[in-house]
Design a protein around this motif. Structure first.
Motif, PDB file in Angstrom:
ATOM      1  N   LYS A  80      13.909  14.840  19.578  1.00 47.47           N
ATOM      2  CA  LYS A  80      13.568  15.505  18.316  1.00 47.47           C
ATOM      3  C   LYS A  80      13.909  14.620  17.119  1.00 47.47           C
ATOM      4  O   LYS A  80      13.122  14.515  16.173  1.00 47.47           O
ATOM      5  CB  LYS A  80      14.310  16.843  18.207  1.00 47.47           C
ATOM      6  CG  LYS A  80      13.803  17.896  19.184  1.00 47.47           C
ATOM      7  CD  LYS A  80      14.497  19.214  18.984  1.00 47.47           C
ATOM      8  CE  LYS A  80      14.031  19.833  17.683  1.00 47.47           C
ATOM      9  NZ  LYS A  80      14.500  21.191  17.462  1.00 47.47           N
ATOM     10  N   TYR A 113      21.923  15.196  13.583  1.00 47.08           N
ATOM     11  CA  TYR A 113      20.562  15.736  13.511  1.00 47.08           C
ATOM     12  C   TYR A 113      20.498  16.869  12.480  1.00 47.08           C
ATOM     13  O   TYR A 113      19.591  16.911  11.648  1.00 47.08           O
ATOM     14  CB  TYR A 113      20.126  16.224  14.894  1.00 47.08           C
ATOM     15  CG  TYR A 113      18.781  16.905  14.916  1.00 47.08           C
ATOM     16  CD1 TYR A 113      17.612  16.171  14.720  1.00 47.08           C
ATOM     17  CD2 TYR A 113      18.674  18.278  15.131  1.00 47.08           C
ATOM     18  CE1 TYR A 113      16.374  16.798  14.748  1.00 47.08           C
ATOM     19  CE2 TYR A 113      17.444  18.902  15.156  1.00 47.08           C
ATOM     20  CZ  TYR A 113      16.295  18.159  14.962  1.00 47.08           C
ATOM     21  OH  TYR A 113      15.075  18.777  14.973  1.00 47.08           O
ATOM     22  N   TYR A 161      11.474  11.602  16.799  1.00 45.17           N
ATOM     23  CA  TYR A 161      10.181  12.099  16.343  1.00 45.17           C
ATOM     24  C   TYR A 161      10.222  12.357  14.839  1.00 45.17           C
ATOM     25  O   TYR A 161       9.310  11.961  14.099  1.00 45.17           O
ATOM     26  CB  TYR A 161       9.799  13.371  17.107  1.00 45.17           C
ATOM     27  CG  TYR A 161       8.382  13.809  16.860  1.00 45.17           C
ATOM     28  CD1 TYR A 161       7.333  13.302  17.613  1.00 45.17           C
ATOM     29  CD2 TYR A 161       8.079  14.730  15.855  1.00 45.17           C
ATOM     30  CE1 TYR A 161       6.023  13.693  17.392  1.00 45.17           C
ATOM     31  CE2 TYR A 161       6.773  15.128  15.613  1.00 45.17           C
ATOM     32  CZ  TYR A 161       5.753  14.602  16.382  1.00 45.17           C
ATOM     33  OH  TYR A 161       4.454  14.979  16.141  1.00 45.17           O
TER      34      TYR A 161
END
Length: 180
Positions: free
Chosen positions: A125, A79, A128
């Protein structure tokens, strides 16, 4: 144990292979894998006892507990790599020693719920973010210091969908072998 058997236990879905061309259908499927991973993993491992969680998925392999914590750690790092690639010009990312991390006290002994909850948040997250990226953003890249390999965000989505399926297959195969 025979080499082929050990190799099959290590790579139950095969080694990562990037398709020559990445279609929108591929992207949608990979993002769906990432979206579903937290619940898929939780369903598999939440019913397990501590003894089962502390069982290696293969001889000389990580335990289920270590796998759960590894997936969370790895996807957290991924991420951050997405964010770096989106905000910096082809950054060289920070590598980490996943084998050393897997031997840390928390990875060997912490309740899996910590990583399951962390993975749920990170993936919410991440998904998205991924669903909102333009084609130009998906072409942005980072460089991995091991071999100076340049990776686009599209390729990284593919890699982490594979990584999700790879480790889920480790656990699924153990559950089947043990009759759990």
């Amino acid at each position: 144990m025979e080499k082929d058997t050990l190799e099959q236990l290590r790579y139950p879905i095969g080694k990562f292979e990037l398709p020559e061309a990445i279609s929108e259908k591929d992207m949608d499927a990979w993002i769906m894998v990432l979206e579903q991973l937290p619940e898929r993993l939780s369903r598999m491992v939440s019913p397990l006892t501590d003894a089962q969680l502390d069982t290696p998925y293969r001889p000389e392999g990580w335990t289920v507990r270590q796998l759960v914590h590894h997936i969370s750690d790895s996807h957290h790092n991924s991420y951050i790599r997405f964010k770096w690639a989106l905000t910096e010009d082809t950054p060289t990312i920070k590598a980490y020693d996943e084998k050393a991390w897997a031997e840390l006290f928390d990875t060997r002994s912490a309740p899996i719920q910590l990583s399951l909850e962390h993975l749920r948040a990170v993936h919410a997250k991440l998904v998205y973010l991924l669903k909102g990226l333009s084609e130009a953003q998906l072409q942005r890249s980072f460089v991995h210091p091991d071999g100076n390999q340049k990776t686009t965000l599209k390729e990284n989505i593919a890699r982490y969908a594979w990584h999700s399926n790879h480790h889920c297959a480790h656990i699924e195969n153990l559950l089947k072998r043990e009759g759990w």
